[in-house]
Design a protein around this motif. Structure first.
Motif, PDB file in Angstrom:
ATOM      1  N   ALA A   1      52.152   6.121  39.840  1.00 57.16           N
ATOM      2  CA  ALA A   1      50.837   5.552  39.527  1.00 57.16           C
ATOM      3  C   ALA A   1      49.939   5.562  40.755  1.00 57.16           C
ATOM      4  O   ALA A   1      48.734   5.854  40.655  1.00 57.16           O
ATOM      5  N   THR A   2      50.489   5.285  41.922  1.00 54.13           N
ATOM      6  CA  THR A   2      49.685   5.271  43.151  1.00 54.13           C
ATOM      7  C   THR A   2      49.143   6.658  43.457  1.00 54.13           C
ATOM      8  O   THR A   2      47.968   6.815  43.823  1.00 54.13           O
ATOM      9  N   ILE A   3      49.970   7.681  43.279  1.00 52.21           N
ATOM     10  CA  ILE A   3      49.511   9.061  43.507  1.00 52.21           C
ATOM     11  C   ILE A   3      48.461   9.451  42.462  1.00 52.21           C
ATOM     12  O   ILE A   3      47.414  10.014  42.790  1.00 52.21           O
ATOM     13  N   THR A   4      48.735   9.107  41.207  1.00 50.37           N
ATOM     14  CA  THR A   4      47.762   9.356  40.131  1.00 50.37           C
ATOM     15  C   THR A   4      46.442   8.663  40.423  1.00 50.37           C
ATOM     16  O   THR A   4      45.364   9.245  40.256  1.00 50.37           O
ATOM     17  N   ASN A   5      46.516   7.414  40.892  1.00 44.40           N
ATOM     18  CA  ASN A   5      45.308   6.635  41.153  1.00 44.40           C
ATOM     19  C   ASN A   5      44.530   7.174  42.355  1.00 44.40           C
ATOM     20  O   ASN A   5      43.304   7.069  42.395  1.00 44.40           O
ATOM     21  N   ALA A   6      45.241   7.745  43.326  1.00 43.75           N
ATOM     22  CA  ALA A   6      44.542   8.379  44.453  1.00 43.75           C
ATOM     23  C   ALA A   6      43.720   9.557  43.946  1.00 43.75           C
ATOM     24  O   ALA A   6      42.553   9.735  44.333  1.00 43.75           O
ATOM     25  N   ARG A   7      44.311  10.357  43.076  1.00 45.96           N
ATOM     26  CA  ARG A   7      43.593  11.514  42.523  1.00 45.96           C
ATOM     27  C   ARG A   7      42.398  11.061  41.679  1.00 45.96           C
ATOM     28  O   ARG A   7      41.321  11.654  41.740  1.00 45.96           O
ATOM     29  N   ALA A   8      42.590   9.990  40.917  1.00 45.91           N
ATOM     30  CA  ALA A   8      41.495   9.458  40.097  1.00 45.91           C
ATOM     31  C   ALA A   8      40.392   8.869  40.987  1.00 45.91           C
ATOM     32  O   ALA A   8      39.206   8.979  40.665  1.00 45.91           O
ATOM     33  N   THR A   9      40.784   8.264  42.100  1.00 43.36           N
ATOM     34  CA  THR A   9      39.805   7.717  43.049  1.00 43.36           C
ATOM     35  C   THR A   9      38.941   8.832  43.620  1.00 43.36           C
ATOM     36  O   THR A   9      37.708   8.710  43.695  1.00 43.36           O
ATOM     37  N   VAL A  10      39.570   9.927  44.019  1.00 42.78           N
ATOM     38  CA  VAL A  10      38.822  11.073  44.549  1.00 42.78           C
ATOM     39  C   VAL A  10      37.867  11.614  43.480  1.00 42.78           C
ATOM     40  O   VAL A  10      36.701  11.898  43.760  1.00 42.78           O
ATOM     41  N   ALA A  11      38.348  11.704  42.247  1.00 41.79           N
ATOM     42  CA  ALA A  11      37.508  12.220  41.152  1.00 41.79           C
ATOM     43  C   ALA A  11      36.317  11.306  40.873  1.00 41.79           C
ATOM     44  O   ALA A  11      35.248  11.779  40.462  1.00 41.79           O
TER      45      ALA A  11
END
Length: 196
Positions: A104-114
């Motif tokens: 989830a943390t990795i997914t959320n980092a990608r979503a944050t960048v997006a």
């Protein structure tokens, strides 16, 4: 006011922050103070997700380990984590080794960048600040969710975030000053400057 404890310094704090030096320092200096930068909010979002089902003291004690493991919560760096990083994190005894939360943390980092193309994480999260904040006199009056935390949870999920349920999002909103749930009578009540 049985939920508040007056310390030797004469300041009233909730019982959870009255006896442990680490928790007292966190309560006195950080909890409920406004966080408006992307990295800071990504860190808090990540730590709140890791805290789910655990005590906050457990997460706070491991915070420096989390920072080291997750590139100081730099969203760009974490967004680039791969399977080797996942395995490294799962083997790291200094953090909470939960695959779902790590993913989830990795997914959320990608979503944050997006989200940068749509105003960014800070504006997104702070856009759910309510018109009023709770005014709890004891712990029974402190909510665990709110209409705004439910709406934030849904909006984040729609934006590709994971492990962002309404209770976790309310805890985030408390931690970063979006709401003020310091008990009435606590020396920290209103200290964020955002709520009277």
């Amino acid at each position: 006011m049985g939920d508040l404890v007056t310390g030797e310094d004469g300041l009233a704090r909730p019982a959870w922050a009255a006896h442990d030096e680490m928790l007292r320092h966190y309560y006195d200096t950080e909890w409920g103070m406004p966080v408006r930068d992307e990295r800071g909010l990504f860190e808090r979002l990540s730590l709140e997700a890791f805290q789910s089902g655990l005590s906050w003291a457990t997460i706070l004690r491991k915070r420096e380990n989390f920072r080291a493991a997750f590139a100081n919560f730099d969203p760009d760096a974490v967004a680039g984590f791969d399977e080797a990083d996942r395995e490294r994190l799962l083997a790291d005894a200094g953090i909470v080794r939960n695959r779902r939360k790590i993913d989830a943390t990795i997914t959320n980092a990608r979503a944050t960048v997006a989200l940068r193309d749509h105003g960014g994480l800070a504006d997104f999260i702070w856009g759910f600040r309510p018109v009023q904040t709770p005014t709890p006199r004891d712990f029974t009056e402190v909510p665990t969710t709110s209409p705004e935390s439910l709406a934030l949870s849904k909006a984040l999920k729609k934006a590709g975030f994971a492990h962002v349920g309404p209770t976790t999002m309310f805890a985030l909103m408390e931690a970063v000053g979006i709401v003020d749930t310091h008990l009435v009578g606590s020396w920290r009540r209103g200290s964020s400057g955002l709520w009277a």
